[in-house]
Design an enzyme around this catalytic site. Sequence first.
Site, short mmCIF file in Angstrom:
data_model
loop_
_atom_site.label_atom_id
_atom_site.label_comp_id
_atom_site.label_asym_id
_atom_site.label_seq_id
_atom_site.Cartn_x
_atom_site.Cartn_y
_atom_site.Cartn_z
N PRO A 105 -12.67 5.44 4.37
CA PRO A 105 -12.33 5.28 2.95
C PRO A 105 -12.63 3.87 2.45
O PRO A 105 -12.35 2.89 3.13
CB PRO A 105 -10.82 5.55 2.93
CG PRO A 105 -10.35 5.20 4.30
CD PRO A 105 -11.48 5.53 5.24
N HIS A 112 -3.45 -0.85 -5.86
CA HIS A 112 -4.28 0.28 -6.32
C HIS A 112 -3.47 1.50 -6.82
O HIS A 112 -3.51 2.58 -6.23
CB HIS A 112 -5.26 0.71 -5.24
CG HIS A 112 -4.75 0.73 -3.82
ND1 HIS A 112 -3.61 1.40 -3.43
CD2 HIS A 112 -5.25 0.14 -2.71
CE1 HIS A 112 -3.43 1.22 -2.15
NE2 HIS A 112 -4.40 0.46 -1.67
N HIS A 129 0.88 -1.16 0.00
CA HIS A 129 0.00 0.00 0.00
C HIS A 129 0.92 1.22 0.00
O HIS A 129 1.52 1.56 1.02
CB HIS A 129 -0.88 -0.05 1.26
CG HIS A 129 -1.71 1.16 1.49
ND1 HIS A 129 -3.09 1.14 1.43
CD2 HIS A 129 -1.39 2.44 1.82
CE1 HIS A 129 -3.57 2.35 1.69
NE2 HIS A 129 -2.55 3.15 1.94
N ASP A 144 -10.44 -3.77 -4.79
CA ASP A 144 -10.31 -3.14 -3.48
C ASP A 144 -11.67 -3.01 -2.82
O ASP A 144 -11.98 -2.00 -2.17
CB ASP A 144 -9.61 -1.78 -3.57
CG ASP A 144 -9.10 -1.28 -2.22
OD1 ASP A 144 -9.16 -2.05 -1.23
OD2 ASP A 144 -8.65 -0.11 -2.13
#
Length: 448
Positions: free
Chosen positions: A337, A246, A193, A319
């Site tokens: 989020p 992502h 991440h 995700d």
Amino acid sequence: MTDYPQVGPLSPAPREELVLSGVRPYGEGEPVDVLVRDGVIAEIGASVDAADDAQVLSFDGEILLPGLVDMHVHLREPGREDTETLETGSRAAARGGFTAVFTMANTKPVTDDPSTAEAVWLKSQAVGLCDIHPVGSITKDLDGKNLTEFGMMADSQAKVRMFSDDGKCVDDPLIMRRALEYSKGMDVLLAQHCEDPRLTVGAVAHEGAVAARLGLSGWPRVAEESIVIRDALLARDYGGRMHICHASTAGTVGLLKWARANGIPLTAEVTPHHLLLTDEVLETYDGVYRVNPPLREQSDVDALRQALIDGDIDCVATDHAPHGSEEKCCEFDHAKPGMLGLETSLPIIAEQFVLNGPCDWRWVAKVMSERPAEITRLPGHGRPVAVGEPANLTVVDPGKTWTVNGEDLASKSSNTPYEDMEMAVSVSATVLRGKVTALRGADQNVEA
């Protein structure tokens, strides 16, 4: 949206033979019949030699793809079963055409030991709708300081093959170096991440004109890109397989190209929402649009789309991140989020890149099934639609529209950013090792 019949673990055991009649593998050629026997594709042709009691699903030239594989979902169990469970997540995955997904480690407790990983794996296998592979955390309790036992988790019944602290960045370069060296010996994948936390304190939206106008704290591109390049260099010098979660910026695309050009073993994923939405949607201050990393500008979207087409980004990952209504129906700064994605991923990719783009259905199979399975070294999934291969399959109707309604989705939560959006493509059926796990519509010839 058409309801699905209940197909689940309490249904009768699957028949030994299944016929998918009138399908076109990869959307090519004339419709054929596909015979599945004992979970394996046994015959493909204009007509097949099926038993009289075979289960028959009849289609009208719909597209047959290998079952989809998602490298990046959050199914919340254990710890947040109020927002998602392995069963509801499995049902959402099956409805979306997925036969295998990887659920991230940031649960409560964190998946940082073999027993937790095995519990997730065994419970999801009992559900039987999708192969749910637990992702182990890189560090204990996501603390960013102490490595977990990669080897013990990899050798467990769960056969953990990917490790990530997703939701948090492993920002200490020494810890990441050690993780890479350890992972190399185990031949497991590290998924990062990419977010330097020192650059994102209080940030909730992309750092740009929209955030400035709305008075939202900005999240700069460099927070992602600085970690991408750092980890690329660590992978270059210390080996190991590194995957970028992502990807969201044009700069990250450039760094991925550089890494490939220099022979660095770096792979990457992109989400449907980063390929479709921009920060312009934040004008409503609706918390449903808050996501990590944030929605970027159109220039980033354009770069990400082209990178996926060109292969500079390897695959699509949703995700999928369920949240309760109280976590989204609040001030934007305080919204959690994350977005739902499992049931809308294939329709978005198909419409953007096939119906309105330069790609074909074989390309969809590559970025949504084959490459994720290759990157994770996942046996039995992402395989060709061919005789002798496991019958992990997805049937897609490219002309069946449906309208997104969060309350109708299989997930336990309803935080979709696509509410009331019409989708141009539908998943008609999903098959896991010869068992029908999702089936859309009441007009299918399904024997009782």
